[in-house]
Every structure is written in structure tokens, then in C-alpha cells.
Design an enzyme around this catalytic site. Structure first.
Site, mmCIF file in Angstrom:
data_model
loop_
_atom_site.group_PDB
_atom_site.id
_atom_site.type_symbol
_atom_site.label_atom_id
_atom_site.label_comp_id
_atom_site.label_asym_id
_atom_site.label_seq_id
_atom_site.Cartn_x
_atom_site.Cartn_y
_atom_site.Cartn_z
ATOM 1 N N TYR A 30 0.805 -1.215 0.000
ATOM 2 C CA TYR A 30 0.000 0.000 0.000
ATOM 3 C C TYR A 30 0.841 1.270 0.000
ATOM 4 O O TYR A 30 0.334 2.349 -0.290
ATOM 5 C CB TYR A 30 -0.962 0.001 1.190
ATOM 6 N N ASP B 81 3.334 2.444 -4.214
ATOM 7 C CA ASP B 81 2.908 3.368 -5.268
ATOM 8 C C ASP B 81 2.914 4.815 -4.805
ATOM 9 O O ASP B 81 3.126 5.728 -5.595
ATOM 10 C CB ASP B 81 1.531 2.986 -5.819
ATOM 11 N N GLN B 82 2.713 5.039 -3.493
ATOM 12 C CA GLN B 82 2.674 6.394 -2.955
ATOM 13 C C GLN B 82 4.051 7.066 -2.994
ATOM 14 O O GLN B 82 4.141 8.297 -3.009
ATOM 15 C CB GLN B 82 2.162 6.367 -1.508
ATOM 16 N N HIS C 241 -1.140 -0.591 -9.085
ATOM 17 C CA HIS C 241 -1.057 0.838 -8.775
ATOM 18 C C HIS C 241 0.370 1.348 -8.952
ATOM 19 O O HIS C 241 0.589 2.455 -9.449
ATOM 20 C CB HIS C 241 -1.503 1.097 -7.337
#
Length: 135
Positions: free
Chosen positions: A73, A76-77, A99
Site C-alpha cells: 500500500y 505506489d505512494q 497501482h
């Protein structure tokens, strides 16, 4: 598996809440300082806390077993920050998410082809970027 060390529990039960949802977050800190997580959430009365706990633990173990430093999670950020930073950035991830591959593709459309992805023998990936040094 080769998991060792002290296990600490921090259980929080919210007594004043709206709805019937339930969730769990499992977090670990590796011996190299990486903080990884696994989580599960459900709104169904049929989902037992044990099932949610197993799902969250399995998610955490998938990342942990690849020697990744960021979970699925977060990977991709970080792409946009790597692109905007000055100089070379590297992160070790587990299997690339859709993502993440999309974030690399879209970011590259704006700043050029500055990412390299290297698959490792343990199933992890090194994402490398020569950032543009945006100011």
C-alpha cells in the site's frame, strides 16, 4: 519461518462507534528498522475476528518474507516523491502492484524515463529512480 523476537500487543476497542464494521491492523518492525503492515476490514457479520486476523497476518507475512522495506500500500505512494527528489532513490518492495506500475508509467509521462525496476531472487523488487530535483 525465521520470525523471532518479542511480540507486543496493543489492542484498542472503540466502544462508541457508528455501524458494525470491524477491522484489524498488524504491524511489525524488522531488525533493520522497516515498519510493515497488514490489515483487514469487514462490514459483514459473517466475517469472524479470527478470519480477519488471519487475512491481516497473511498480508503482513507476504511482504515480510520478500525482504521488502515497504508494503504493497505504500510502494505506489512513494513513486512521485522519488521522481521529484534530487538524485538517486531506491526502495525495496514486494511484488509490484498494478497501482505501482501505473504510477511509474504516469510519472514517466511527465518527467521522462527515470525509473528502473530490478527483480530480486527472493521475489522482491528494487525500484530505482534518478529524480529531477524539483524545487
Amino acid at each position: 519461518s525465521g520470525i523471532q523476537g518479542e511480540i507486543k500487543e496493543d489492542i484498542v476497542i472503540e466502544k462508541q462507534c457508528i455501524g458494525t464494521a470491524k477491522g484489524i491492523l498488524c504491524v511489525t518492525k524488522t531488525d533493520t528498522g522497516c515498519i510493515l503492515g497488514g490489515s483487514a476490514i469487514s462490514n459483514s457479520a459473517r466475517d469472524s475476528p479470527v478470519r480477519l486476523g488471519k487475512f491481516a497476518a497473511d498480508e503482513l507475512l507476504r511482504t515480510f518474507e520478500t525482504s521488502a522495506c515497504v508494503d504493497e500500500y505504500l510502494q505506489d505512494q512513494l513513486i512521485i516523491f522519488m521522481a521529484l527528489a534530487k538524485g538517486k532513490s531506491q526502495i525495496r518492495t514486494g511484488p509490484l502492484t498494478e497501482h505501482t506500475t501505473t504510477a511509474i508509467l504516469i510519472t514517466s509521462k511527465f518527467v521522462g524515463d527515470i525509473f528502473k525496476v530490478h527483480e530480486q531472487t527472493d521475489g522482491s523488487f528494487i525500484i530505482e529512480c534518478d529524480g529531477i530535483g524539483f524545487q
